[in-house]
Scaffold this active site. Structure first.
Site, mmCIF file in Angstrom:
data_model
loop_
_atom_site.group_PDB
_atom_site.id
_atom_site.type_symbol
_atom_site.label_atom_id
_atom_site.label_comp_id
_atom_site.label_asym_id
_atom_site.label_seq_id
_atom_site.Cartn_x
_atom_site.Cartn_y
_atom_site.Cartn_z
ATOM 1 N N GLY A 22 -9.241 1.869 4.767
ATOM 2 C CA GLY A 22 -7.938 2.176 5.372
ATOM 3 C C GLY A 22 -7.835 3.644 5.763
ATOM 4 O O GLY A 22 -6.749 4.229 5.700
ATOM 5 N N ASN A 24 -7.862 4.911 8.613
ATOM 6 C CA ASN A 24 -7.349 5.129 9.973
ATOM 7 C C ASN A 24 -5.855 5.453 10.009
ATOM 8 O O ASN A 24 -5.326 5.779 11.074
ATOM 9 C CB ASN A 24 -7.599 3.882 10.837
ATOM 10 C CG ASN A 24 -6.852 2.667 10.318
ATOM 11 O OD1 ASN A 24 -6.845 2.413 9.124
ATOM 12 N ND2 ASN A 24 -6.196 1.935 11.184
ATOM 13 N N GLY A 26 -1.997 6.628 7.644
ATOM 14 C CA GLY A 26 -1.272 7.034 6.435
ATOM 15 C C GLY A 26 -2.041 7.949 5.507
ATOM 16 O O GLY A 26 -2.667 8.937 5.919
ATOM 17 N N ILE A 27 -2.011 7.615 4.229
ATOM 18 C CA ILE A 27 -2.649 8.431 3.186
ATOM 19 C C ILE A 27 -4.168 8.492 3.411
ATOM 20 O O ILE A 27 -4.790 9.548 3.267
ATOM 21 C CB ILE A 27 -2.320 7.829 1.795
ATOM 22 C CG1 ILE A 27 -0.799 7.900 1.540
ATOM 23 C CG2 ILE A 27 -3.092 8.532 0.686
ATOM 24 C CD1 ILE A 27 -0.317 7.050 0.371
ATOM 25 N N GLY A 28 -4.744 7.361 3.792
ATOM 26 C CA GLY A 28 -6.195 7.294 4.010
ATOM 27 C C GLY A 28 -6.649 8.180 5.154
ATOM 28 O O GLY A 28 -7.728 8.783 5.110
ATOM 29 N N SER A 166 -0.486 2.398 -7.743
ATOM 30 C CA SER A 166 0.933 2.734 -7.550
ATOM 31 C C SER A 166 1.674 2.590 -8.874
ATOM 32 O O SER A 166 1.321 1.740 -9.705
ATOM 33 C CB SER A 166 1.545 1.773 -6.533
ATOM 34 O OG SER A 166 2.948 1.902 -6.529
ATOM 35 N N TYR A 193 3.030 -7.287 -5.596
ATOM 36 C CA TYR A 193 2.439 -5.994 -5.147
ATOM 37 C C TYR A 193 2.075 -5.182 -6.400
ATOM 38 O O TYR A 193 0.957 -4.685 -6.530
ATOM 39 C CB TYR A 193 3.430 -5.230 -4.268
ATOM 40 C CG TYR A 193 2.976 -3.817 -3.957
ATOM 41 C CD1 TYR A 193 1.798 -3.584 -3.249
ATOM 42 C CD2 TYR A 193 3.720 -2.702 -4.383
ATOM 43 C CE1 TYR A 193 1.365 -2.287 -2.970
ATOM 44 C CE2 TYR A 193 3.294 -1.402 -4.104
ATOM 45 C CZ TYR A 193 2.117 -1.201 -3.401
ATOM 46 O OH TYR A 193 1.702 0.083 -3.131
HETATM 47 N N1 LIG Z 1 3.210 4.828 0.905
HETATM 48 C C1 LIG Z 1 3.591 4.811 -0.396
HETATM 49 O O1 LIG Z 1 4.737 5.169 -0.753
HETATM 50 C C2 LIG Z 1 2.631 4.362 -1.455
HETATM 51 C C3 LIG Z 1 3.046 4.432 -2.795
HETATM 52 C C4 LIG Z 1 2.167 4.022 -3.793
HETATM 53 C C5 LIG Z 1 0.904 3.574 -3.448
HETATM 54 N N2 LIG Z 1 0.530 3.496 -2.143
HETATM 55 C C6 LIG Z 1 -0.811 2.987 -1.830
HETATM 56 O O2 LIG Z 1 -1.465 3.883 -0.956
HETATM 57 C C7 LIG Z 1 -2.456 3.170 -0.204
HETATM 58 C C8 LIG Z 1 -2.389 3.592 1.242
HETATM 59 O O3 LIG Z 1 -1.158 3.163 1.767
HETATM 60 P P1 LIG Z 1 -0.362 3.906 2.932
HETATM 61 O O4 LIG Z 1 0.976 4.199 2.389
HETATM 62 O O5 LIG Z 1 -1.165 4.983 3.515
HETATM 63 O O6 LIG Z 1 -0.162 2.697 3.954
HETATM 64 P P2 LIG Z 1 -0.559 2.479 5.490
HETATM 65 O O7 LIG Z 1 -0.198 3.659 6.306
HETATM 66 O O8 LIG Z 1 0.046 1.157 5.855
HETATM 67 O O9 LIG Z 1 -2.123 2.350 5.438
HETATM 68 C C9 LIG Z 1 -2.703 1.195 4.905
HETATM 69 C C10 LIG Z 1 -4.143 1.129 5.353
HETATM 70 O O10 LIG Z 1 -4.677 -0.092 4.835
HETATM 71 C C11 LIG Z 1 -5.346 -0.756 5.878
HETATM 72 N N3 LIG Z 1 -5.362 -2.191 5.685
HETATM 73 C C12 LIG Z 1 -4.313 -3.023 5.506
HETATM 74 N N4 LIG Z 1 -4.740 -4.294 5.413
HETATM 75 C C13 LIG Z 1 -6.088 -4.260 5.541
HETATM 76 C C14 LIG Z 1 -7.094 -5.242 5.548
HETATM 77 N N5 LIG Z 1 -6.810 -6.556 5.436
HETATM 78 N N6 LIG Z 1 -8.376 -4.866 5.695
HETATM 79 C C15 LIG Z 1 -8.703 -3.548 5.841
HETATM 80 N N7 LIG Z 1 -7.780 -2.563 5.848
HETATM 81 C C16 LIG Z 1 -6.495 -2.925 5.708
HETATM 82 C C17 LIG Z 1 -4.572 -0.389 7.119
HETATM 83 O O11 LIG Z 1 -5.383 -0.590 8.250
HETATM 84 P P3 LIG Z 1 -4.908 -1.428 9.546
HETATM 85 O O12 LIG Z 1 -4.832 -0.425 10.632
HETATM 86 O O13 LIG Z 1 -6.026 -2.381 9.737
HETATM 87 O O14 LIG Z 1 -3.610 -2.089 9.225
HETATM 88 C C18 LIG Z 1 -4.284 1.075 6.869
HETATM 89 O O15 LIG Z 1 -5.378 1.851 7.239
HETATM 90 C C19 LIG Z 1 -2.174 1.677 -0.453
HETATM 91 O O16 LIG Z 1 -3.136 1.184 -1.360
HETATM 92 C C20 LIG Z 1 -0.792 1.680 -1.085
HETATM 93 O O17 LIG Z 1 -0.608 0.576 -1.950
HETATM 94 C C21 LIG Z 1 1.363 3.892 -1.139
#
Ligand SMILES: NC(=O)c1ccc[n+]([C@@H]2O[C@H](COP(=O)([O-])OP(=O)(O)OC[C@H]3O[C@@H](n4cnc5c(N)ncnc54)[C@H](OP(=O)(O)O)[C@@H]3O)[C@@H](O)[C@H]2O)c1
Length: 325
Positions: A22, A24, A26-28, A166, A193
């Protein structure tokens, strides 16, 4: 960039290989960009080549902007070393193809950041028959870590696995009977979740026990509440919207860069060399819920996972995972 750094900017050779699932968005995205700006080769593993290509272009534009500020702590390459590999974590077949494709390159692997995730999804089952958040957030990452562990054990000093979990884990139920949510009259989106995030922490404890004394460490973390697509994708849920609005109003909603600091620090900080089995809440070591720390529960979910993946894990992989080779 503005926000204060809370990780050291270290210098890596291009031979240091980091995978960020991931990467591409957000956090990644921020995690990948900053580690690449420290010189490492970063592979972003995600679903869409188009989105990945665009992300890599934007990373390079932002890299040029950082360089133009006269920064001397980041590399002065013409381009960052960031590559895309395809994986759909909702499919065990795709996940195994990604594993095989990476192993076929013969590269070492120093850091694996299990970051990709989906949140608060309605009750949905993958073609493999598993609850979607369970498979994307936990099961497929477990499969990746299991197969890459032998590569990491051969990749030299200071290799790290990082599970982006999380604090939602603390609100989840641990109940082996309802693990896939099947037959439940009322599927709890927060609960499931949180369960997937709970298992990532449990996996960390189980693996840390088995990897004690070896060159591979494992950590897990909560990045804070971060304004990313994961929020927008859960927008059909009133409670999800309300929670994020609350965090925004109270000034506690982090930017993706702020949210990435915990992952970056866990991946690069030299002080954390050899430190394993630690959960970070933002950049501080923290204590996850009692159920996450329960060793008997950890071993139950470990065994359950090995059973689910048995057709995809040969004896050598299991032996390595169990710390026997
Ligand atoms: N944001 C928060 O407040 C928060 C809080 C606690 C923990 N987290 C954790 O932080 C991590 C990153 O989340 P984020 O907030 O940065 O969210 P995000 O912006 O939605 O990014 C999620 C990433 O996961 C990828 N992804 C989703 N489904 C996938 C699949 N089936 N196969 C491969 N890649 C997939 C997405 O790629 P696509 O472009 O393919 O969709 C995207 O790159 C997650 O594990 C989340 O649970 C986030």
């Amino acid at each position: 960039m503005g926000a204060k750094m809370s990780f050291p900017v270290v210098r890596f050779p291009r031979e240091r290989v980091v995978i960020v699932t991931g990467g591409n968005a957000g956090i990644g995205y921020e995690t990948s960009k900053w580690i690449a700006m420290m010189g490492a080769k970063v592979i972003i593993a995600c679903r869409s080549e188009e989105r990945a290509t665009k992300a890599i272009e934007t990373m390079n534009t932002e890299f040029q902007e950082e360089k133009s500020k006269g920064r001397t702590d980041i590399v002065d390459y013409d381009q960052l070393c960031v590559e895309y590999m395809h994986v759909d974590l909702a499919s065990l077949k795709s996940t195994k193809q990604f594993i095989d494709a990476f192993i076929a390159t013969g590269q070492p692997l120093h850091v694996l950041i299990c970051n990709a995730g989906v949140a608060l999804m309605p009750q949905t089952y993958t073609d493999d028959g598993y609850e979607l958040m369970f498979q994307v957030n936990y099961l497929s990452h477990f499969l990746i870590a299991a197969h890459f562990l032998p590569v990491m054990k051969m990749s030299g000093d200071d290799c790290r696995i990082i599970n982006v979990s999380s604090l939602a884990e603390s609100l989840a139920n641990f109940d082996m009977e309802t693990i896939q949510g099947k037959g439940a009259s009322n599927f709890g989106r927060f609960d499931h979740y949180g369960r997937s995030k709970l298992y990532q922490i449990m996996q960390m404890y189980s693996m840390a026990r088995r990897l004690e004394g070896c060159n591979v460490t494992i950590a897990s973390l909560h990045p804070g509440t971060v304004d990313t697509e994961i929020v927008q994708n859960s927008n059909d849920l009133l409670l999800g919207r309300a929670l994020f609005a609350f965090y925004k109003i109270t000034g506690n909603l982090r930017t993706p860069f702020e949210g990435a600091k915990t992952s970056i620090n866990a991946a690069v900080n030299p002080v954390l060399r050899g430190v394993s089995g630690v959960f970070y809440d933002t950049t501080r070591p923290a204590t996850p819920s009692r159920k996450a720390r329960n060793e008997s529960n950890q071993e139950k979910i470990w065994q359950y996972t090995l059973d689910l993946l048995k057709d995809l894990l040969n004896d050598d992989i299991v032996s390595c995972l169990e710390g026997k080779s």
